[in-house]
Each structure stands twice: as C-alpha cells, then as structure tokens.
Design an enzyme around this catalytic site. Structure first.
Site, PDB file in Angstrom:
ATOM      1  N   THR A   1       0.815  -1.215   0.000  1.00  0.00           N
ATOM      2  CA  THR A   1       0.000   0.000   0.000  1.00  0.00           C
ATOM      3  C   THR A   1       0.845   1.260   0.000  1.00  0.00           C
ATOM      4  OG1 THR A   1      -1.875   1.050   1.112  1.00  0.00           O
ATOM      5  CG2 THR A   1      -0.158   0.169   2.529  1.00  0.00           C
ATOM      6  N   LYS A   2       2.114   1.153   0.378  1.00  0.00           N
ATOM      7  CA  LYS A   2       2.975   2.329   0.475  1.00  0.00           C
ATOM      8  C   LYS A   2       3.324   2.923  -0.892  1.00  0.00           C
ATOM      9  CE  LYS A   2       3.298   2.340   4.991  1.00  0.00           C
ATOM     10  NZ  LYS A   2       2.726   3.413   5.811  1.00  0.00           N
TER      11      LYS A   2
END
Length: 346
Positions: free
Chosen positions: A47-48
């Site tokens: 998700t980063k």
C-alpha cells in the site's frame, strides 16, 4: 502512449486500483461478508506505493523536489521500497533509515532498488540519536537540497488514501461497506480511507489494529501518551512508540490489539485457506477480525473490508520460516511448512 493502450509508460502507472477479494474458507463460520483489499497487487507489492507516488509528485508540483534531489525517509521497509522505486523512475537519489526489526528480505530489496540504507536499532526511544527517526533528520540536515518525506508527520500520507483507497473501496462495494478494518502504523492508510468513507456514510465503523507494546490504542481512548505501554514486539509496520500526526484518531471508532504470535499464525492460515500469500501485518489485520467476530461485532448484514498491506515474500526469513517461528517460541504444527512435504530427486 494512448490512454487506452495496453502498454504502460512505466511501472508507476500500475499503482492503485487494487482488487477486493472475497474471503471464503477462513470466514465460513463468521456472520457477514468479508472482503480483502489486497495491496500486494501494487507494483511495489504494498500500500505504500500510493503515498510514495503522491507525496513525491506533490513535492514536485510545489517545486520542493528538483532534478538531482535526494529523498530521505524512515521506514520499516515497505515505504522505503516504494520511494526507491519512484526515485528510480523520476531520477532521484534515495537514502533510507530502516528499523533493525525489518526483515532481512526487506533490507536486501531496498539495496537492490539502489537505495543507500542505514539500519538503526529498533528498541530505542524515538528521541535517541540512534533511532531511525533521528538518523533521518540528521542526514536531511547534512545533505544539501535533500527532501525528508517524514511519513509519520506528513498530512499528505492521509491525503493519498483519501484520494485513492477510500474511493476505490466505496466503488468496489457499491457503497455497501459497513466496517473498515485496517492496521495502524503511521496511520495514513486507515485515516485517509476512513475520512473518505465516513463522508459518504458516517455509520461505517472504522476499527484500527494495534500491537501489544504500542501506544496507539490507549492514546485513542485517553488522548494521553503512556510510555509504560511501550515494549519490544515483532510485527513490522504496525503500532508505534510515538504519536504520529498522520493518524486522524477522530476518524477511527476503536482499536483492538493483537499479539505477535497469533498474527504470524493467521498470516500462514490465510495462505493455506485463501491462497493469499500476504505479510505479517495482513495476518495481524485478520487476527483482529477473528477477535472482533468472537466479541459479536458483526452480524449477517455486515460487509467488512479489511486492508492487507503487503506481500508475504517480504517475510520469508520471518513468519514463513519454520526456523524463525520455532526460535520465537511460536509453535504452530498445523501451519508449519513441514520438511517432509519436500521430496528431493537424486
């Protein structure tokens, strides 16, 4: 390239629009429907990617980042990988201060992506000169023209998910989501997603997953920082020994804590039941759902979305290693990767 072309100009165009996948076997005795937002489908496998691209492009738009600039960040591994990936495409140098708690797999990946890596002791206070927070600040002061992302105290961390993850989940569930369950580290993912969803429907319940040894749950309940809560734990990217301003505590309804051991077992269980090879924090997120289900949180009308932040390949030397699990005292005969399942042909 043309907008509808099947060819992408670069890997960054693959960030976002990750799938929502129904969980079946592991939830067969639960009330409600459970859907996993599987962020490992991002090109950087976490998700980063979302915050790395969003924050860097905002810095470019404001003229803060210029050709040849150096980007500095603190990371448990995933944000660093994403920043390194974006830096490669955009032509920036990348320096990362990494917690020693990060798996060897993650650290090797960061070096492979061309980043300069400083490995800092995990179990020191945030204001200790050796902590990855302080090392990143020092490097930023020493390197002229550098930009420090500072994800723990950067409002853009929240904005990235408000503008991407939240709308995606709302659309994918056709607005029928009743619960959002997500781990909280920097807090950007859960806060930005929650802000968007609660604007659409304030009745959506947002539940954060915290670790034992972290201060977030108690701070949410009392608004007091209690250093007595802090002690070493193994889960990466979850919980904190400080209060990140990138966490919007008002957008979160409650926190639940999970243990290192149960989270590790649950990550393995997800692989064996759902075919989802996801990371330690994903195991923690679903362990939270198990505990919430046992407490009667859900009913037959619940539509629960849980965010799985990253891919299991980043934990091969940790939770997916029987040796590591044994060394931690995490006995788990049911989900062990038994040697007798491997046959060598001579």
């Amino acid at each position: 390239m043309k907008e509808n072309s099947k060819v992408y100009n670069n890997v960054l165009q693959l960030i976002g629009n990750t799938p929502l996948i129904k969980l079946n076997q592991i939830t067969q005795n639960f009330d409600g429907e459970f859907l996993a937002k599987v962020e490992a489908f991002n090109p950087g496998h976490s998700t980063k990617d979302r915050i790395a691209l969003y924050i860097i492009e905002e810095a470019e738009r404001k003229g803060i980042l210029k050709p040849g600039s150096t980007i500095i960040e603190t990371t448990s591994g995933n944000t660093g990988f994403s920043i390194a990936m974006v830096s490669i495409i955009k032509g920036y140098e990348c320096i990362l201060a990494v917690s020693s708690k990060s798996s060897a797999d993650k650290i090797d990946m960061l070096k492979t992506m061309g980043a300069k890596v400083y490995v800092c002791p995990a179990h020191v206070s945030a204001d200790d000169s050796r902590s990855y927070y302080q090392v990143a600040k020092r490097l930023h002061q020493e390197i002229k023209g550098s930009v420090y992302i500072n994800q723990y105290f950067n409002e853009l961390n929240i904005d990235a998910h408000y503008n991407t993850t939240g709308p995606e989940i709302w659309e994918q569930t056709q607005g029928e989501i009743t619960h959002l369950v997500a781990c909280s580290g920097t807090g950007g993912t859960i806060s930005g997603t929650a802000r968007y969803l609660k604007e659409k429907n304030p009745n959506i319940k947002v539940i954060g997953i915290d670790a034992y040894g972290s201060v977030l749950k108690k701070y949410h309940e009392t608004r007091e920082f209690d250093a007595e809560e802090i002690y070493p734990y193994r889960i990466e990217g979850l919980g904190k020994n400080l209060i990140p301003t990138a966490t919007d505590f008002d957008a979160i309804d409650k926190f639940i804590k999970v243990t290192d051991e149960e989270s590790a077992h649950t990550a393995r269980e997800l692989a064996k039941t759902e075919g989802l090879f996801v990371g330690y924090t994903s195991g923690a997120a679903f362990q939270g759902i198990k505990q919430l289900e046992a407490q009667g949180e859900f009913d037959k009308n619940s539509k629960v979305v849980v965010i799985f932040p990253d891919h299991g390949s980043r934990y091969m030397s940790k939770i997916f290693s029987d040796k590591w699990m044994h060394e931690q005292g995490f006995s788990d005969s049911e989900n062990n990767i038994h040697v007798e399942k491997i046959e060598y042909i001579k």
